[in-house]
Design a protein around this motif. Structure first.
Motif, PDB file in Angstrom:
ATOM      1  N   THR A  16      37.495 -11.840 -26.845  1.00  0.00           N
ATOM      2  CA  THR A  16      38.679 -12.603 -26.817  1.00  0.00           C
ATOM      3  C   THR A  16      38.769 -13.257 -25.413  1.00  0.00           C
ATOM      4  OG1 THR A  16      40.475 -11.093 -25.767  1.00  0.00           O
ATOM      5  CG2 THR A  16      40.041 -10.762 -28.153  1.00  0.00           C
ATOM      6  N   PRO A  17      39.348 -14.412 -25.380  1.00  0.00           N
ATOM      7  CA  PRO A  17      39.709 -15.173 -23.933  1.00  0.00           C
ATOM      8  C   PRO A  17      40.358 -14.585 -23.149  1.00  0.00           C
ATOM      9  CG  PRO A  17      40.821 -16.359 -25.799  1.00  0.00           C
ATOM     10  CD  PRO A  17      40.023 -15.287 -26.199  1.00  0.00           C
ATOM     11  N   ASP A  18      41.270 -13.666 -23.374  1.00  0.00           N
ATOM     12  CA  ASP A  18      42.127 -12.810 -22.718  1.00  0.00           C
ATOM     13  C   ASP A  18      41.402 -11.846 -21.921  1.00  0.00           C
ATOM     14  OD1 ASP A  18      44.343 -11.187 -21.642  1.00  0.00           O
ATOM     15  OD2 ASP A  18      45.501 -11.050 -23.359  1.00  0.00           O
ATOM     16  N   GLU A  19      40.887 -12.112 -20.532  1.00  0.00           N
ATOM     17  CA  GLU A  19      40.271 -11.037 -20.088  1.00  0.00           C
ATOM     18  C   GLU A  19      40.996  -9.736 -19.758  1.00  0.00           C
ATOM     19  OE1 GLU A  19      37.229 -10.999 -18.292  1.00  0.00           O
ATOM     20  OE2 GLU A  19      36.771 -12.670 -19.550  1.00  0.00           O
ATOM     21  N   TRP A  20      42.388  -9.697 -19.341  1.00  0.00           N
ATOM     22  CA  TRP A  20      43.232  -8.406 -19.134  1.00  0.00           C
ATOM     23  C   TRP A  20      43.252  -7.608 -20.631  1.00  0.00           C
ATOM     24  CZ3 TRP A  20      44.975  -7.235 -14.462  1.00  0.00           C
ATOM     25  CH2 TRP A  20      44.844  -8.215 -13.321  1.00  0.00           C
ATOM     26  N   ASN A  21      43.454  -8.016 -21.659  1.00  0.00           N
ATOM     27  CA  ASN A  21      43.618  -7.240 -22.632  1.00  0.00           C
ATOM     28  C   ASN A  21      42.421  -7.088 -23.655  1.00  0.00           C
ATOM     29  OD1 ASN A  21      46.472  -6.564 -22.059  1.00  0.00           O
ATOM     30  ND2 ASN A  21      46.766  -8.747 -22.128  1.00  0.00           N
ATOM     31  N   ARG A  22      41.329  -7.458 -23.204  1.00  0.00           N
ATOM     32  CA  ARG A  22      40.330  -7.499 -24.386  1.00  0.00           C
ATOM     33  C   ARG A  22      40.023  -5.930 -24.479  1.00  0.00           C
ATOM     34  NH1 ARG A  22      34.835  -9.960 -22.239  1.00  0.00           N
ATOM     35  NH2 ARG A  22      36.053 -11.703 -21.948  1.00  0.00           N
ATOM     36  N   PRO A  23      39.948  -5.518 -25.700  1.00  0.00           N
ATOM     37  CA  PRO A  23      39.665  -4.089 -26.018  1.00  0.00           C
ATOM     38  C   PRO A  23      38.214  -3.893 -26.366  1.00  0.00           C
ATOM     39  CG  PRO A  23      40.448  -5.175 -27.827  1.00  0.00           C
ATOM     40  CD  PRO A  23      40.545  -6.176 -26.851  1.00  0.00           C
ATOM     41  N   LEU A  24      38.031  -2.482 -26.175  1.00  0.00           N
ATOM     42  CA  LEU A  24      36.517  -2.220 -26.562  1.00  0.00           C
ATOM     43  C   LEU A  24      36.613  -2.259 -28.264  1.00  0.00           C
ATOM     44  CD1 LEU A  24      36.160   1.221 -24.671  1.00  0.00           C
ATOM     45  CD2 LEU A  24      35.275  -1.097 -24.225  1.00  0.00           C
ATOM     46  N   SER A  25      35.076  -2.663 -28.544  1.00  0.00           N
ATOM     47  CA  SER A  25      34.937  -2.723 -29.958  1.00  0.00           C
ATOM     48  C   SER A  25      34.742  -0.989 -30.387  1.00  0.00           C
ATOM     49  CB  SER A  25      33.394  -3.369 -30.298  1.00  0.00           C
ATOM     50  OG  SER A  25      32.384  -2.520 -29.719  1.00  0.00           O
ATOM     51  N   LYS A  26      34.715  -0.992 -31.883  1.00  0.00           N
ATOM     52  CA  LYS A  26      34.552   0.220 -32.436  1.00  0.00           C
ATOM     53  C   LYS A  26      33.188   1.046 -31.661  1.00  0.00           C
ATOM     54  CE  LYS A  26      33.625   2.848 -36.864  1.00  0.00           C
ATOM     55  NZ  LYS A  26      33.740   2.380 -38.343  1.00  0.00           N
ATOM     56  N   ARG A  27      32.109   0.305 -31.488  1.00  0.00           N
ATOM     57  CA  ARG A  27      30.879   0.659 -30.831  1.00  0.00           C
ATOM     58  C   ARG A  27      31.326   1.054 -29.333  1.00  0.00           C
ATOM     59  NH1 ARG A  27      26.629  -3.276 -29.509  1.00  0.00           N
ATOM     60  NH2 ARG A  27      26.937  -2.804 -27.438  1.00  0.00           N
ATOM     61  N   GLY A  28      32.216   0.337 -28.870  1.00  0.00           N
ATOM     62  CA  GLY A  28      32.545   0.641 -27.580  1.00  0.00           C
ATOM     63  C   GLY A  28      33.464   1.776 -27.327  1.00  0.00           C
ATOM     64  N   LEU A  29      34.285   2.104 -28.359  1.00  0.00           N
ATOM     65  CA  LEU A  29      35.086   3.110 -28.143  1.00  0.00           C
ATOM     66  C   LEU A  29      34.070   4.504 -28.503  1.00  0.00           C
ATOM     67  CD1 LEU A  29      38.151   2.032 -30.379  1.00  0.00           C
ATOM     68  CD2 LEU A  29      38.153   2.631 -28.175  1.00  0.00           C
ATOM     69  N   THR A  30      33.117   4.604 -29.359  1.00  0.00           N
ATOM     70  CA  THR A  30      32.343   5.499 -29.400  1.00  0.00           C
ATOM     71  C   THR A  30      31.696   5.888 -28.240  1.00  0.00           C
ATOM     72  OG1 THR A  30      31.970   5.318 -31.825  1.00  0.00           O
ATOM     73  CG2 THR A  30      30.223   6.361 -30.930  1.00  0.00           C
ATOM     74  N   ASP A  31      30.931   4.904 -27.525  1.00  0.00           N
ATOM     75  CA  ASP A  31      30.320   5.058 -26.198  1.00  0.00           C
ATOM     76  C   ASP A  31      31.189   5.481 -25.339  1.00  0.00           C
ATOM     77  OD1 ASP A  31      27.909   4.091 -27.421  1.00  0.00           O
ATOM     78  OD2 ASP A  31      27.810   2.067 -26.828  1.00  0.00           O
ATOM     79  N   ALA A  32      32.521   5.147 -25.034  1.00  0.00           N
ATOM     80  CA  ALA A  32      33.487   5.754 -24.039  1.00  0.00           C
ATOM     81  C   ALA A  32      33.504   7.163 -24.186  1.00  0.00           C
ATOM     82  CB  ALA A  32      34.574   4.938 -24.181  1.00  0.00           C
ATOM     83  N   LYS A  33      33.458   7.735 -25.445  1.00  0.00           N
ATOM     84  CA  LYS A  33      33.402   9.158 -25.655  1.00  0.00           C
ATOM     85  C   LYS A  33      32.012   9.704 -24.910  1.00  0.00           C
ATOM     86  CE  LYS A  33      36.091   9.080 -29.649  1.00  0.00           C
ATOM     87  NZ  LYS A  33      36.096   9.182 -31.182  1.00  0.00           N
ATOM     88  N   LYS A  34      31.073   9.098 -24.976  1.00  0.00           N
ATOM     89  CA  LYS A  34      29.679   9.466 -24.647  1.00  0.00           C
ATOM     90  C   LYS A  34      29.889   9.318 -22.852  1.00  0.00           C
ATOM     91  CE  LYS A  34      26.851   7.846 -28.398  1.00  0.00           C
ATOM     92  NZ  LYS A  34      25.963   6.753 -28.569  1.00  0.00           N
ATOM     93  N   VAL A  35      30.623   8.285 -22.379  1.00  0.00           N
ATOM     94  CA  VAL A  35      30.778   8.226 -20.790  1.00  0.00           C
ATOM     95  C   VAL A  35      31.426   9.462 -20.564  1.00  0.00           C
ATOM     96  CG1 VAL A  35      32.147   7.104 -19.017  1.00  0.00           C
ATOM     97  CG2 VAL A  35      30.601   5.575 -20.921  1.00  0.00           C
ATOM     98  N   THR A  36      32.455   9.979 -21.062  1.00  0.00           N
ATOM     99  CA  THR A  36      33.344  11.096 -20.978  1.00  0.00           C
ATOM    100  C   THR A  36      32.717  12.507 -20.748  1.00  0.00           C
ATOM    101  OG1 THR A  36      35.398  10.102 -21.861  1.00  0.00           O
ATOM    102  CG2 THR A  36      35.364  12.632 -21.524  1.00  0.00           C
ATOM    103  N   GLN A  37      31.499  12.600 -21.777  1.00  0.00           N
ATOM    104  CA  GLN A  37      30.781  13.740 -21.815  1.00  0.00           C
ATOM    105  C   GLN A  37      29.756  13.890 -20.901  1.00  0.00           C
ATOM    106  OE1 GLN A  37      28.940  13.043 -25.820  1.00  0.00           O
ATOM    107  NE2 GLN A  37      30.765  13.966 -27.233  1.00  0.00           N
ATOM    108  N   ILE A  38      29.203  12.628 -20.573  1.00  0.00           N
ATOM    109  CA  ILE A  38      28.157  12.436 -19.511  1.00  0.00           C
ATOM    110  C   ILE A  38      28.824  13.117 -17.968  1.00  0.00           C
ATOM    111  CG2 ILE A  38      26.767  11.126 -18.134  1.00  0.00           C
ATOM    112  CD1 ILE A  38      26.097   9.543 -20.666  1.00  0.00           C
ATOM    113  N   LEU A  39      29.904  12.374 -17.865  1.00  0.00           N
ATOM    114  CA  LEU A  39      30.784  12.764 -16.649  1.00  0.00           C
ATOM    115  C   LEU A  39      31.426  13.940 -16.441  1.00  0.00           C
ATOM    116  CD1 LEU A  39      31.840   8.798 -15.744  1.00  0.00           C
ATOM    117  CD2 LEU A  39      29.925  10.001 -14.653  1.00  0.00           C
TER     118      LEU A  39
END
Length: 185
Positions: A16-39
């Motif tokens: 979205t052109p809204d830099e501040w509020n652009r959310p993660l995609s479905k894939r991004g949300l899944t990968d964010a969980k992997k980030v949590t696991q790795i860290l």
């Protein structure tokens, strides 16, 4: 005493052109969980992030795991390429990397964005000396900050980053002593 900064490029987002509020995609949300696991195995003390939603969403699971909130740091937000949308993103981004002092109208040059990010890094190193700190940020700014310490982190390096991606930077005071990629797809 060493300080480890885990520079974490945000996961895939919905454009979205809204830099501040652009959310993660479905894939991004899944990968964010992997980030949590790795860290989870890195003994994280604090989580900082760009205030942009996609960066916060990428690292907020880590903050939840350690029982703390995400601290927003304005200077970890992505570099502003231009005030208006550019016709050819690839050409526009190539130009600013070819000339670190060049800026598109209303945008930040590489040197300006790098200086902003490095000031934030030095403040983080002073405030959290001896700690393990996750920093949710953005690809271009992340590489500009890394480039300050080692010029091999360049435009071509940026083009090869994953979304998300994590690099652990180990510092003795303000001297970078080790860089290690810890993201694996």
């Amino acid at each position: 005493m060493v300080t480890k900064l885990y520079l974490t490029r945000h996961a895939h987002s919905v454009y979205t052109p809204d830099e501040w509020n652009r959310p993660l995609s479905k894939r991004g949300l899944t990968d964010a969980k992997k980030v949590t696991q790795i860290l989870a195995n890195e003994n994280i003390d604090v989580v900082l992030s760009s205030p942009y939603k996609r960066a916060v969403q990428t690292v907020e699971g880590v903050a939840n795991t350690i029982g703390k909130g995400v601290i927003h740091v304005e200077d970890y937000k992505e570099r502003r390429l231009s005030e208006a949308a550019v016709d050819d993103f690839d050409a526009a981004i190539t130009k600013v990397w070819e000339d670190f002092t060049f800026a598109w109208p209303g945008g930040e040059s590489n040197i300006v964005a790098q200086n902003r990010g490095i000031q934030a890094i030095f403040e983080t190193l002073e405030t959290y000396e001896g700690k393990n700190v996750v920093i949710g940020t953005h690809g271009n700014l992340m590489v500009l900050m890394m480039n300050y310490f080692n010029s091999s982190f360049d435009f071509y390096f940026w083009k090869e980053l994953d979304m998300p991606d994590i690099y652990a930077l180990t510092f003795a005071k303000t001297e970078l002593v080790k860089t290690k990629r810890i993201w694996t797809v």
